[in-house]
Structure formats: structure tokens, C-alpha cells
Enzyme design. Structure first.
Site, PDB file in Angstrom:
ATOM      1  N   CYS A   1     -16.909 -49.305 -17.886  1.00 44.89           N
ATOM      2  CA  CYS A   1     -15.554 -49.439 -17.348  1.00 44.89           C
ATOM      3  C   CYS A   1     -14.767 -50.431 -18.209  1.00 44.89           C
ATOM      4  O   CYS A   1     -15.222 -51.551 -18.427  1.00 44.89           O
ATOM      5  CB  CYS A   1     -15.612 -49.917 -15.899  1.00 44.89           C
ATOM      6  SG  CYS A   1     -14.002 -50.383 -15.248  1.00 44.89           S
TER       7      CYS A   1
ATOM      8  N   ALA B   1       0.832  -1.208   0.000  1.00 39.32           N
ATOM      9  CA  ALA B   1       0.000   0.000   0.000  1.00 39.32           C
ATOM     10  C   ALA B   1       0.864   1.255   0.000  1.00 39.32           C
ATOM     11  O   ALA B   1       0.528   2.262  -0.632  1.00 39.32           O
ATOM     12  CB  ALA B   1      -0.923  -0.003   1.211  1.00 39.32           C
TER      13      ALA B   1
ATOM     14  N   CYS C   1     -15.776 -45.382 -12.419  1.00 43.11           N
ATOM     15  CA  CYS C   1     -16.420 -46.689 -12.551  1.00 43.11           C
ATOM     16  C   CYS C   1     -17.259 -46.920 -11.296  1.00 43.11           C
ATOM     17  O   CYS C   1     -16.838 -46.602 -10.191  1.00 43.11           O
ATOM     18  CB  CYS C   1     -15.349 -47.766 -12.669  1.00 43.11           C
ATOM     19  SG  CYS C   1     -15.960 -49.424 -12.314  1.00 43.11           S
TER      20      CYS C   1
ATOM     21  N   LYS D   1      21.856 -22.677 -16.602  1.00 46.90           N
ATOM     22  CA  LYS D   1      21.526 -22.294 -17.972  1.00 46.90           C
ATOM     23  C   LYS D   1      20.013 -22.099 -18.027  1.00 46.90           C
ATOM     24  O   LYS D   1      19.246 -23.056 -17.992  1.00 46.90           O
ATOM     25  CB  LYS D   1      21.972 -23.347 -18.976  1.00 46.90           C
ATOM     26  CG  LYS D   1      21.732 -22.883 -20.414  1.00 46.90           C
ATOM     27  CD  LYS D   1      22.403 -23.799 -21.416  1.00 46.90           C
ATOM     28  CE  LYS D   1      22.382 -23.205 -22.815  1.00 46.90           C
ATOM     29  NZ  LYS D   1      21.023 -22.984 -23.333  1.00 46.90           N
TER      30      LYS D   1
HETATM   31  S1  IVH Z   1      26.514 -17.028 -21.671  1.00 45.21           S
HETATM   32  C1  IVH Z   1      29.457 -16.462 -24.769  1.00 45.21           C
HETATM   33  N1  IVH Z   1      25.156 -17.821 -19.595  1.00 45.21           N
HETATM   34  O1  IVH Z   1      22.187 -19.996 -23.762  1.00 45.21           O
HETATM   35  C2  IVH Z   1      28.398 -17.049 -23.968  1.00 45.21           C
HETATM   36  N2  IVH Z   1      24.136 -18.037 -21.728  1.00 45.21           N
HETATM   37  O2  IVH Z   1      23.734 -20.858 -26.495  1.00 45.21           O
HETATM   38  C3  IVH Z   1      27.152 -16.292 -24.110  1.00 45.21           C
HETATM   39  N3  IVH Z   1      21.872 -18.967 -21.662  1.00 45.21           N
HETATM   40  O3  IVH Z   1      20.973 -18.035 -26.100  1.00 45.21           O
HETATM   41  C4  IVH Z   1      26.039 -16.818 -23.342  1.00 45.21           C
HETATM   42  N4  IVH Z   1      21.755 -19.195 -19.489  1.00 45.21           N
HETATM   43  O4  IVH Z   1      20.475 -17.089 -23.868  1.00 45.21           O
HETATM   44  C5  IVH Z   1      25.155 -17.688 -20.924  1.00 45.21           C
HETATM   45  N5  IVH Z   1      24.070 -18.456 -17.642  1.00 45.21           N
HETATM   46  C6  IVH Z   1      24.071 -18.322 -18.976  1.00 45.21           C
HETATM   47  C7  IVH Z   1      22.975 -18.687 -19.775  1.00 45.21           C
HETATM   48  C8  IVH Z   1      23.042 -18.537 -21.163  1.00 45.21           C
HETATM   49  C9  IVH Z   1      21.112 -19.347 -20.629  1.00 45.21           C
HETATM   50  C10 IVH Z   1      21.444 -19.031 -23.087  1.00 45.21           C
HETATM   51  C11 IVH Z   1      21.666 -17.782 -23.844  1.00 45.21           C
HETATM   52  C12 IVH Z   1      22.032 -18.205 -25.233  1.00 45.21           C
HETATM   53  C13 IVH Z   1      22.302 -19.638 -25.091  1.00 45.21           C
HETATM   54  C14 IVH Z   1      23.712 -19.923 -25.538  1.00 45.21           C
END
Ligand code: IVH
Length: 695
Positions: A426, A48, A444, A135
Site C-alpha cells: 500500500c 413478436a 490494502c 448540435k
Molecule cells: S445545420 C448551414 N444543424 O455541425 C448549416 N448542423 O459545422 C448546416 N451539426 O457538420 C448545418 N447538429 O453535421 C446543423 N442541428 C444542427 C447540427 C449541425 C450538428 C453539424 C453538422 C455539420 C456541422 C456544422
């Protein structure tokens, strides 16, 4: 304040000068609060208060439109509708990463070995320092800041040229529109835009309610949102962001990738908490395992981890091969979603008679195992997802969750395929199939007559938390029911050694073990027995509540719905289910026969819950108690009417703490909840337990 005032106090501009100061202060405060809320997940003010400041800023800006700047928190949704997305040439190309799909050890070892070879290191040289990050399964984004202001957001595109999606990216609350004063004049932040799982589920729920299209997975939903022409639509698709690197930078230098991440955090960008430094291959492997183990609990999807050489000087030395840096690799986890063909749709009948449509699939490796079946939940889910035989479906398997079909790949159906229909009979016993009003599930009506339910009923009865009949697993139950040895539960206690050893793959010794386990199971408790009957909606907790309330089985069997409603946590649906169950003559007969076979338990006196010493009290157990096991302490407390909870809150009445009690104890102290040791708990149980009600 006074100084600032003078600065702005040109004659006749007092109001405007005042407003400018207040606007500046409000923006600074709102940005800080937004960062606490969206990035650090630790708001310091109630919503709020944020809203009040936001409205005040909006009002001031409406009064002084000339003071509105694009980086004001009010300007996240500009309302602009683009004609198309303009191309953006990246100042520094956006690279992709080489992927390792090998097993844990070999993937990490192969990468480390390659790096050491490239750097001409000998075995005597120290381990290489890496950074490991999740990743993220979203889409890459480049955010360009000039003089500390967000000026452009672009997709990766082909790595050289992407698309301008600034209008949509501005709507992401986790992305700062303005940076602190110490940020360099030109800064490109690279990272991943994604949609959190919960946000994705809520979005699909909303879309469904509005009759809109639903999305197959968070990645697709995020990609669709990012490429919207109308930022108003993007703003309604909750996106998030993680920063993981830099593009063009002017006016700042870093020695390591880890330092880059630390600095990005300070500038207000979300950086994954799991990111950390690893020395050599062994620590890479440890990271891969640790993040993998946490994967299912993360609020967003990841598809692997990324290993990066930490030293930026070494990164430079290692360089690139085509579009991929030599200094980084993505080490994947088994995919949690895969596309495969739906060969057929079958119907399975569960223990409670629920009919579940199941997709029979062309075998597909997903979530680390080969999947050939996936649940379609019920008829309505099939219709909603539009699944038909022959379709290419997306199958998801995350963690230990049953594989499910999340959607179909559109536009793959060759000709006309009829819609799936639930059978009227069934598939196992031929009894009529019904669907209760307002229920999504078909059932069933065959009850214990239906072999499908019979098997499941026996397995449930034998389960560890029910009658605990060791050795009576699904293979054996299959055989016993299929051979006609057992039709109802009491038959279990009537079968002899001969019936058992004539079964396939059953040696005399194992047969004797099963008989011994059956014999042992006869001495049980009322809650276990009740739970074992498999009455709809009666789980362990309800079984315990029923036993405690009524004391004995006969009282439960004869109870009216009104009487059942008196039991703690029993509502109309549960009461109705229990009453209907015991209204069936064949169910009562099963109970009688089981008792005749010698199944027995100690019955107690009926207890009005409110008269139990700890009725209505919530207790939390933590740490190791000196004499009682966790289960024993729980049983004692529950028998005294207490509810044993898993976490401490303001509603907790007591915390019973033993050795090595951790955060729960701290929380109790913080909230002023009384803390007892084991002796204290026993005193409480004894001292306030009226005579004759001793558990
Ligand atoms: S580094 C030179 N770090 O993975 C390296 N990429 O094929 C540049 N991705 O499309 C990327 N998590 O979007 C990096 N922790 C991470 C990542 C990451 C996901 C994706 C990124 C890119 C693909 C690389």
C-alpha cells in the site's frame, strides 16, 4: 381490397396478384411499426408481432423474387461489399457553421447583434425569430430521395464532394427507405448520423467480449461504421439519425425553418424534441441554458446548440461568407472530451482500501473545469485501454462525474515505455496489497491502521447521512489525522478544545462549534451508526434493514452468516462482509469505545420482517402531504416494513398522494393501484399495527 384484386387479376396470375397485395400491405404496416418503434419510441405492437409480419414478408418475397424492391423493409442490409466509396457531388453544397465558444450571454448576444446589423434593424424593430436545435456530435449526412425512394446517402466530404455510403445508411432503422405519397419528387434531407451512448457502450462491450477493437467515443464509432465497405458490418454498429435541414428540393416550398422541421417529422424523420423557436437574444440564452442543463441526461452526445434564423427569406437575404451561412451559428458548450498528456500514473487508496490508479495529467480544460487527474479505475481498465506514462490520452468529464481516461490517441508513443504495475505494498501504509479472486480491484489490507482508510473512515462516519457531525470536513480531518490527534473513531469524542485550537486556521469559536456538533451527534439512531461504521457493502438501506431485523447492535455483532442471510436484501457477499467486520477484535473495540464515549441510540425489539404490518408492501409517495414531510412519511412507512419506491408500477401496493400529485397519481389510477391520502396512510399504519410494535 376487391378493387385491388381486380387490378392484379390477370389470368393465371392470381397467386402473384394476391402476393403483391399482401406484400404491399405488410410493407406499409412494417414501415409504420418501425417508425413507431425507432423514431417515436412508442411501439404499438409487441416485438413478436413485428417479427411475424417480417418473416411473412420475407417468405413471400422469397417466393416471388420479382416483387422485391429496394425500399422493402427486408432490404436494409443488401449484403453488398463495396470496392471503395464512390464520390458524390452534392447538388447543393453542404456548409459548415461558424462557432461561438463565448460564454452563454455574450455568444448569443453577439450573434443576434450581428444579424440585426446585417438586416439593418433598429432597436425599435421587433426581435428576430430563431430556431434553436441541439448540435449533435456525429457526422453530417445528405439523404437523397427521388420519387419518394431513398436513392443515395452521402457524407459531407469537403462540402462539394462527399462519399456514397448508401449501403450503410440503409441499415439505420430510423431512416425511411420510402416516403409518404405527399413527399416531393426530389428531396434531399440533411442531418446527423450518430451513435447513442447506450448503444456505444453495448457495442464496446461486445467488441471487448469478442476481442475486437473498442472505440474511443460514439462519434468515432459512428464515423467508422458509416464508412464501412461491408454493410453487414455497419448493420452491427447501431446508428441513429436526426434530421435538421434540406438540400436540393424540387416540388415543395417552405416559409420557415421551423416548418421544414415539422414537415420532416411528418415524413417520418427523427427531429430533436428540444428544437424550438426563440425570440431575440434573451430567448437564445434561455435555450442555451435549458438544453445545457439537460445535456448530461440526453441519451446522445451534443457539443452545443445551433441558432438559425427562422425565416427562409431572411436566410436568403443574409447569404453566406465563404463556406458558412451568416444566418446560423453553433454556440458550443465546454467540451466533455479532450486530449492531454499522461505525466504519471499514481495509486490512491480509498476508504474501503481499494487501490485506484489515477492518471496525473497535463492540465486540460474539459467539461467546464481544468482537470489534472483522471481515474483509470483499476489495473484491468489500464491494460484494456493501453494507457502508459507519456501517452496522449482522451479525458472525459461529463456533468458531475469524476473525470476518466477513456482511451489513448494511437501511434503517439515515441519509444518503449513499461506497462503499469500495481504496487505490492500500500502506497500509504505499506501493508500488503491483495486482489480477491474474481475481483477487478486491488485492496490494502491495512484496515483502520492505514491512514488513508482512517481519514476516509472518519469522513464517512461524520457524513450527513451517517453521524451528521457538522463542520468535520476533509480539511479538518486531514489535519487531525496528520497531526496525530485522531487515530481511530473514538478519538473524535476524546479530543478537547486545546487539541483543536492548536490546529492551523482554527479559531476558538469554530473549535467550540465542532465540539458541540460532536456532542450533538452522540444521540443517534442504530441505522445511522451502522452505516457510519463503513462496513463494506453496508449502505443506508442495508443498515436500516439490519436494525429493523435485529433490533439492537449486539445481536448484529454476534450474528452468524446464516442469521444475517435472514435479513431482507442481504445476500452471501453482504452477510460475509458484515460477519468479517465484526469478527475483527479492533473493530469490536472501536464500537465499544464509541459506546463508552456516550454514543447512544434507542434499541428496538427484534422484529421478524414478515410480522410487520406493511412487510412486503411497496408504497409510492407523491405530492405534498398536509402534515408530514416526505422524509417523515418515508420513515414511518419503512418502520412498518414497507418499501418506499420512486415510481409507480403494477407491483406498487399503495400510492400515498398529497397536494399537487402529478403523473404518479395518474399512473396509479391507470393501473388501478389503491390511492391513499395522509389520513388513510396513518389509518393503515395504526390499524394494522399489532400492539407493542408501534414504530
Ligand atoms: S445545420 C448551414 N444543424 O455541425 C448549416 N448542423 O459545422 C448546416 N451539426 O457538420 C448545418 N447538429 O453535421 C446543423 N442541428 C444542427 C447540427 C449541425 C450538428 C453539424 C453538422 C455539420 C456541422 C456544422
Amino acid at each position: 381490397m376487391t378493387e385491388n384484386l381486380e387490378l392484379f387479376s390477370a389470368p393465371g396470375h392470381d397467386g402473384k396478384a394476391q402476393a403483391a397485395i399482401e406484400i404491399e400491405a405488410l410493407r406499409e404496416q412494417l414501415n409504420r411499426w418501425a417508425h413507431e418503434y425507432y423514431v417515436r419510441d412508442a411501439p404499438s405492437v409487441p416485438d413478436a408481432e413485428y417479427d411475424r409480419a417480417f418473416l411473412r414478408l420475407q417468405a413471400l418475397e422469397a417466393e416471388h423474387p420479382e416483387l422485391v424492391t429496394p425500399d422493402s423493409p427486408t432490404q436494409r442490409v443488401l449484403g453488398a461489399v463495396m470496392e471503395g466509396l464512390a464520390p458524390v457531388r452534392h447538388a447543393v453544397p453542404m456548409l459548415s457553421i461558424r462557432t461561438e465558444t463565448d460564454t452563454e450571454a455574450s455568444g448569443a448576444e453577439a450573434f443576434d447583434a450581428r444579424i440585426r446589423r446585417e438586416l439593418k434593424l433598429t432597436p425599435d424593430d421587433p426581435p428576430v425569430e430563431y430556431v434553436v436545435e441541439p448540435k449533435f456530435d456525429g457526422l453530417a449526412m445528405s439523404l437523397r430521395y427521388e420519387q419518394g425512394k431513398l436513392v443515395q446517402a452521402a457524407t459531407r466530404g469537403d462540402g462539394e464532394v462527399g462519399e456514397d455510403v448508401t449501403h450503410n445508411i440503409r441499415t439505420i432503422r430510423q431512416i425511411p427507405l420510402a416516403l409518404p405519397a405527399d413527399a416531393p419528387p426530389v428531396l434531399e434531407v440533411r442531418g446527423e448520423v450518430y451513435m447513442a451512448r447506450a448503444d456505444f457502450d453495448a457495442l464496446n462491450e461486445r467488441q471487448r467480449a469478442q476481442g475486437g477493437k473498442t472505440f474511443v467515443n460514439p462519434r468515432n464509432a459512428a464515423a467508422g461504421a458509416v464508412r464501412q465497405l461491408d454493410s453487414g458490418i455497419a448493420a452491427q454498429r447501431p446508428l441513429s439519425f436526426f434530421a435538421y435541414g434540406l438540400g436540393e428540393v424540387q416540388g415543395a416550398q417552405f416559409a420557415t425553418h421551423h416548418a421544414v422541421l415539422q414537415q420532416l417529422k411528418l415524413w417520418g424523420f427523427p427531429v430533436a424534441a428540444q428544437a424550438g423557436i426563440a425570440l431575440g437574444a434573451s430567448e437564445l440564452i434561455a435555450f442555451h441554458q435549458r438544453i445545457g442543463a439537460a445535456r448530461d441526461a440526453l441519451p446522445y452526445d451534443i457539443d452545443g446548440v445551433v441558432y438559425k434564423v427562422n425565416s427562409l427569406a431572411l436566410q436568403q437575404q443574409l447569404g453566406f461568407v465563404t463556406r458558412e451561412p451568416r444566418w446560423a451559428v453553433a454556440h458550443k458548450y465546454p467540451a466533455q472530451e479532450m486530449a492531454t498528456r499522461v505525466e504519471a500514473i499514481d495509486v490512491q487508496v480509498g476508504r474501503t482500501g481499494k487501490l485506484t490508479p489515477v492518471a496525473r495529467l497535463a492540465p486540460v480544460f474539459v467539461g467546464g473545469v481544468t482537470v489534472t487527474n483522471a481515474t483509470l479505475h483499476n489495473l484491468f481498465e489500464i491494460r484494456k485501454k493501453g494507457v502508459r506514462v507519456g501517452d496522449t490520452a482522451i479525458v472525459r468529464r461529463a456533468g458531475d462525474v469524476i473525470p476518466e481516461v477513456v482511451g489513448v490517441v494511437p501511434g503517439q508513443r515515441a519509444g518503449y515505455v513499461p506497462n503499469f504495475r500495481m504496487p505490492a505494498q500500500c502506497p500509504v501504509c505499506g501493508s500488503a496489497v491483495v486482489r480477491e479472486k474474481g475481483e477487478a480491484n486491488h485492496r490494502c489490507t491495512g484496515g483502520l491502521f492505514c491512514p488513508a482508510q482512517r481519514k476516509e473512515a472518519i469522513l464517512h462516519f461524520a457524513a450527513r447521512r451517517a453521524m451528521d457531525i457538522e463542520g468535520l470536513g476533509d480539511k479538518l480531518v486531514d489535519q487531525l489525522v496528520d497531526q496525530g490527534v485522531i487515530r481511530t473513531l473514538p478519538d473524535l469524542y476524546r479530543m478537547g478544545l486545546t487539541a483543536l485550537i492548536t490546529l492551523e486556521r482554527m479559531a476558538e469559536k469554530s473549535a467550540q462549534n465542532v465540539l458541540a456538533a460532536l456532542e450533538k451527534s452522540k444521540r443517534t439512531t442504530l441505522p445511522r451508526f451502522l452505516f457510519g461504521l463503513g462496513i463494506r457493502h453496508v449502505g443506508e438501506a442495508t443498515a436500516k434493514d439490519l436494525a429493523r431485523h435485529f433490533g439492537g447492535l449486539d445481536a448484529i455483532m454476534d450474528a452468524t452468516v446464516e442469521q444475517l442471510l435472514q435479513v431482507n436484501d442481504v445476500g452471501p457477499v453482504v452477510a460475509e462482509a458484515i460477519h468479517t467486520f465484526f469478527a475483527q477484535p479492533h473493530n469490536r473495540e472501536v464500537v465499544e469505545q464509541l459506546r463508552a464515549c456516550g454514543v447512544a441510540w434507542e434499541e428496538g425489539a427484534p422484529a421478524e420482517r414478515a410480522t410487520l404490518p406493511l412487510a412486503g408492501k411497496t408504497v409510492v409517495l407523491t405530492g405534498t402531504l398536509p402534515t408530514l414531510s416526505r422524509d417523515a412519511a418515508k420513515d414511518l412507512l419503512e418502520a412498518a416494513g414497507a418499501k418506499v419506491a420512486g415510481s409507480v408500477s403494477k407491483k406498487t401496493h399503495y400510492v400515498v398522494a398529497g397536494e399537487e400529485a402529478g403523473s404518479k397519481l395518474a399512473k396509479a389510477q391507470e393501473l388501478g393501484v389503491p390511492v391513499l391520502d395522509e389520513a388513510g396512510m396513518l389509518t393503515l399504519l395504526a390499524g394494522s399495527t399489532p400492539a407493542g410494535q408501534q414504530p
